[in-house]
Design a protein around this motif. Structure first.
Motif, PDB file in Angstrom:
ATOM      1  N   PHE A  75     -18.940   6.954   6.861  1.00 51.80           N
ATOM      2  CA  PHE A  75     -17.797   6.778   6.039  1.00 51.80           C
ATOM      3  C   PHE A  75     -16.254   6.095   7.075  1.00 51.80           C
ATOM      4  N   ALA A  76     -16.131   6.804   7.858  1.00 52.38           N
ATOM      5  CA  ALA A  76     -14.570   6.535   8.207  1.00 52.38           C
ATOM      6  C   ALA A  76     -14.797   4.591   8.401  1.00 52.38           C
ATOM      7  N   ARG A  77     -15.935   4.430   8.921  1.00 53.29           N
ATOM      8  CA  ARG A  77     -16.461   2.711   9.542  1.00 53.29           C
ATOM      9  C   ARG A  77     -15.624   2.401   7.875  1.00 53.29           C
ATOM     10  N   LEU A  78     -16.803   2.349   7.487  1.00 52.51           N
ATOM     11  CA  LEU A  78     -16.238   2.112   5.959  1.00 52.51           C
ATOM     12  C   LEU A  78     -15.113   1.871   5.790  1.00 52.51           C
ATOM     13  N   LEU A  79     -13.931   2.473   5.288  1.00 47.64           N
ATOM     14  CA  LEU A  79     -12.545   3.001   5.581  1.00 47.64           C
ATOM     15  C   LEU A  79     -12.204   2.118   6.053  1.00 47.64           C
ATOM     16  N   VAL A  80     -12.294   1.696   7.514  1.00 44.96           N
ATOM     17  CA  VAL A  80     -11.307   1.113   8.609  1.00 44.96           C
ATOM     18  C   VAL A  80     -11.547  -0.632   8.305  1.00 44.96           C
ATOM     19  N   GLN A  81     -12.780  -0.790   7.901  1.00 45.09           N
ATOM     20  CA  GLN A  81     -13.151  -2.385   7.661  1.00 45.09           C
ATOM     21  C   GLN A  81     -12.473  -2.883   6.375  1.00 45.09           C
ATOM     22  N   ILE A  82     -12.535  -2.082   5.291  1.00 43.81           N
ATOM     23  CA  ILE A  82     -11.903  -2.626   4.356  1.00 43.81           C
ATOM     24  C   ILE A  82     -10.618  -3.168   4.568  1.00 43.81           C
ATOM     25  N   SER A  83      -9.580  -1.606   4.902  1.00 41.40           N
ATOM     26  CA  SER A  83      -8.883  -2.095   5.452  1.00 41.40           C
ATOM     27  C   SER A  83      -7.908  -2.905   6.671  1.00 41.40           C
ATOM     28  N   ASN A  84      -9.388  -3.890   7.172  1.00 42.23           N
ATOM     29  CA  ASN A  84      -8.646  -4.311   8.220  1.00 42.23           C
ATOM     30  C   ASN A  84      -9.227  -5.125   7.498  1.00 42.23           C
ATOM     31  N   VAL A  85      -9.869  -6.627   5.920  1.00 43.21           N
ATOM     32  CA  VAL A  85      -9.739  -6.979   5.684  1.00 43.21           C
ATOM     33  C   VAL A  85      -8.822  -7.667   4.189  1.00 43.21           C
ATOM     34  N   SER A 118       3.778  -2.661   8.866  1.00 45.32           N
ATOM     35  CA  SER A 118       2.505  -3.837   8.232  1.00 45.32           C
ATOM     36  C   SER A 118       1.367  -3.327   8.543  1.00 45.32           C
ATOM     37  N   ASP A 119       1.127  -1.964   9.796  1.00 43.76           N
ATOM     38  CA  ASP A 119      -0.308  -2.313   9.926  1.00 43.76           C
ATOM     39  C   ASP A 119      -0.517  -0.594  10.071  1.00 43.76           C
ATOM     40  N   PRO A 120      -1.399  -0.431   8.980  1.00 36.71           N
ATOM     41  CA  PRO A 120      -2.122   1.383   8.156  1.00 36.71           C
ATOM     42  C   PRO A 120      -2.438   2.116   9.469  1.00 36.71           C
ATOM     43  N   VAL A 121      -3.333   1.433  10.147  1.00 34.80           N
ATOM     44  CA  VAL A 121      -3.845   2.080  10.841  1.00 34.80           C
ATOM     45  C   VAL A 121      -2.708   2.730  12.327  1.00 34.80           C
ATOM     46  N   SER A 122      -1.657   1.477  12.998  1.00 35.56           N
ATOM     47  CA  SER A 122      -0.723   1.961  13.498  1.00 35.56           C
ATOM     48  C   SER A 122       0.127   3.891  13.015  1.00 35.56           C
ATOM     49  N   LEU A 123       0.835   2.995  10.995  1.00 40.73           N
ATOM     50  CA  LEU A 123       1.350   3.916  10.645  1.00 40.73           C
ATOM     51  C   LEU A 123       0.419   5.415  11.180  1.00 40.73           C
ATOM     52  N   ASP A 124      -1.232   5.138  10.607  1.00 37.31           N
ATOM     53  CA  ASP A 124      -1.655   6.793  10.047  1.00 37.31           C
ATOM     54  C   ASP A 124      -1.580   6.966  11.670  1.00 37.31           C
ATOM     55  N   ILE A 125      -1.853   6.962  12.273  1.00 41.19           N
ATOM     56  CA  ILE A 125      -1.513   7.253  14.071  1.00 41.19           C
ATOM     57  C   ILE A 125      -0.246   7.903  14.348  1.00 41.19           C
ATOM     58  N   ALA A 126       1.169   7.260  13.686  1.00 40.44           N
ATOM     59  CA  ALA A 126       2.304   8.038  13.788  1.00 40.44           C
ATOM     60  C   ALA A 126       2.374   9.041  12.862  1.00 40.44           C
ATOM     61  N   CYS A 129      -0.924  -6.189   4.663  1.00 39.30           N
ATOM     62  CA  CYS A 129      -0.639  -5.068   3.967  1.00 39.30           C
ATOM     63  C   CYS A 129       0.577  -4.421   4.247  1.00 39.30           C
ATOM     64  N   LEU A 130       1.519  -4.272   3.450  1.00 33.91           N
ATOM     65  CA  LEU A 130       2.890  -3.351   3.368  1.00 33.91           C
ATOM     66  C   LEU A 130       2.081  -2.215   3.571  1.00 33.91           C
ATOM     67  N   THR A 131       2.618  -0.921   4.310  1.00 35.14           N
ATOM     68  CA  THR A 131       1.735   0.289   3.790  1.00 35.14           C
ATOM     69  C   THR A 131       3.394   0.666   3.812  1.00 35.14           C
ATOM     70  N   ASN A 154       0.851  -1.525  -0.447  1.00 34.60           N
ATOM     71  CA  ASN A 154       0.194   0.062   0.251  1.00 34.60           C
ATOM     72  C   ASN A 154       0.595   1.006  -0.130  1.00 34.60           C
ATOM     73  N   LEU A 155       0.910   2.025  -1.065  1.00 37.08           N
ATOM     74  CA  LEU A 155       1.830   3.230  -1.062  1.00 37.08           C
ATOM     75  C   LEU A 155       0.860   5.090  -0.893  1.00 37.08           C
ATOM     76  N   PRO A 156       0.063   4.667  -0.344  1.00 36.83           N
ATOM     77  CA  PRO A 156       0.576   6.326  -0.130  1.00 36.83           C
ATOM     78  C   PRO A 156       0.081   7.494  -0.250  1.00 36.83           C
ATOM     79  N   LYS A 157      -0.377   8.464  -0.516  1.00 33.66           N
ATOM     80  CA  LYS A 157      -0.087   9.735  -0.534  1.00 33.66           C
ATOM     81  C   LYS A 157      -0.206  10.508   0.641  1.00 33.66           C
TER      82      LYS A 157
END
Length: 380
Positions: free
Chosen positions: A180-190, A225-233, A194-196, A138-141
């Motif tokens: 909408f945020a819940r939708l995004l989180v649940q898509i990411s979770n499945v 390896s965890d997009p949530v932890s990365l977003d929080i960081a 995922c390496l981000t 996963n390569l976000p901007k």
């Protein structure tokens, strides 16, 4: 404990490649083995040059492809852009040239499969290639977003919703930011594994994520390896309370973050990034919510001097709230229909759309806020 790796870097490939490889080795790149089918998911919002900071830089994508090839994997670069031809986006963004000579397929997400992401959504259609991949990179901007505050790791995976299903989900969930945020989180979770790795070398601030935003050099790559932890960081480095990002707060409520993460790598000074103005969709007494949403809350508006009447906004609008007036030679908004998803701002190729809170809305919100705090003070 979730580990986040931060490296200072530039788009000079001699510097970027070793920094990217070091991050990947540290966050679990060993999951890529011989013949692994690896989907590389950059942010390919729409046709734009890399210096606009709207899309993941092609050199970051090249580094991901080379890393997969080094591990013996089979790389596929894919996304489902909001608008525009996939081939044109690859050419204009510099990806065709950057990946020339590398054994990597560049393929738009087209086919979908139903996936149960949990309540309240249950089965939704997600890109087959992403669901069936052995590994997703996963390569976000790193950029601002007028609806969700920031586009980071979790939100980037919304690009695995194919084509017009994206505006459909904006229509169904976008008016409620938490939903909408819940939708995004649940898509990411499945979508695991995922390496981000976030491209923050040239980020975007202001009224992103489209051309209304302003590029800003931050010179950082961050991975986990965890997009949530990365977003929080990322939020912590930007000096933002992590819960301000809607997806972070929902992920915490869902128990998808253990509360502990460690940032390793290069040290950086606190970064000041100008955030978009996020105003509530509704506020005050519930009986007035309908009126307020139509007339008082923040809404998209047009710079008629910049608008070229290309039609992208009204073609993509999930609520069919935008029309073209031949008589006035400009676009018109139906704010009764507008769900404030700001897809129009996102897809406008000329930066002609932006958000604005109405003057009556500002006054009303100030009155209600003042009344609320006066009541709170009086009860102490």
């Amino acid at each position: 404990m979730s580990m986040v790796i931060l490296k200072r870097s530039a788009y000079d490939y001699e510097k970027l490649k070793p920094a990217f490889f070091e991050i990947m080795d540290a966050i679990g790149g060993s999951v890529i083995t011989k013949n692994s089918r690896v989907v590389i998911k950059p942010n390919l919002l729409s046709s734009a040059a890399p210096d606009r900071a709207m899309i993941t830089h092609p050199m970051v994508v090249r580094a991901a492809v080379e890393y997969v090839l080094q591990k013996g994997g089979v790389p596929q670069v894919s996304d489902s852009p909001a608008i525009g031809e996939f081939k044109r986006i690859l050419e204009d963004g510099g990806f065709t040239g950057a990946l020339e000579g590398l054994d990597a397929e560049m393929k738009e997400f087209t086919a979908s499969v139903p996936v149960d992401i949990g309540l309240p959504f249950r089965k939704i259609e997600i890109a087959r290639d992403a669901v069936e991949a052995d590994v997703i990179i996963n390569l976000p901007k790193l950029k601002t977003h007028t609806q969700m505050l920031l586009t980071l790791g979790v939100k980037n995976l919304f690009g695995c919703i194919v084509g017009l299903r994206k505006p459909d989900w904006h229509f169904r969930a976008g008016i409620d930011r938490d939903l909408f945020a819940r939708l995004l989180v649940q898509i990411s979770n499945v979508l695991k594994p995922c390496l981000t790795v976030i491209d923050g070398i040239l980020a975007m601030e202001g009224q992103g994520p489209g051309k209304s935003g302003t590029p800003k050099e931050l010179w950082i790559l961050m991975g986990s390896s965890d997009p949530v932890s990365l977003d929080i960081a990322v939020c912590r480095i930007l000096g933002i309370l992590p819960q301000r990002l809607f997806t972070n707060r929902i992920a915490m409520e869902m128990g998808l973050y253990d509360g502990v993460s460690e940032i390793r790598g290069d040290a950086v000074a606190p970064i000041n990034l100008k955030l978009p103005e996020i105003t509530p969709l509704v506020f005050g007494p519930k009986p007035l919510h309908g009126f307020m949403r139509r007339h008082l809350v923040q809404r998209p508006e047009t710079d008629n001097n910049a608008c070229k009447l290309c039609g992208d906004c009204w073609k993509y609008c999930p609520a069919a709230a935008i029309s073209y007036s031949k008589k006035k030679k400009r676009i018109l908004f139906d704010y009764d229909k507008c769900i404030r998803c700001y897809c129009c701002i996102e897809v406008c190729p000329y930066g002609a759309l932006s958000t604005r809170e109405t003057l009556p809305g500002k006054i009303m919100r100030w009155i209600l806020t003042k009344k609320h705090f006066s009541h709170q003070s009086g009860s102490l």
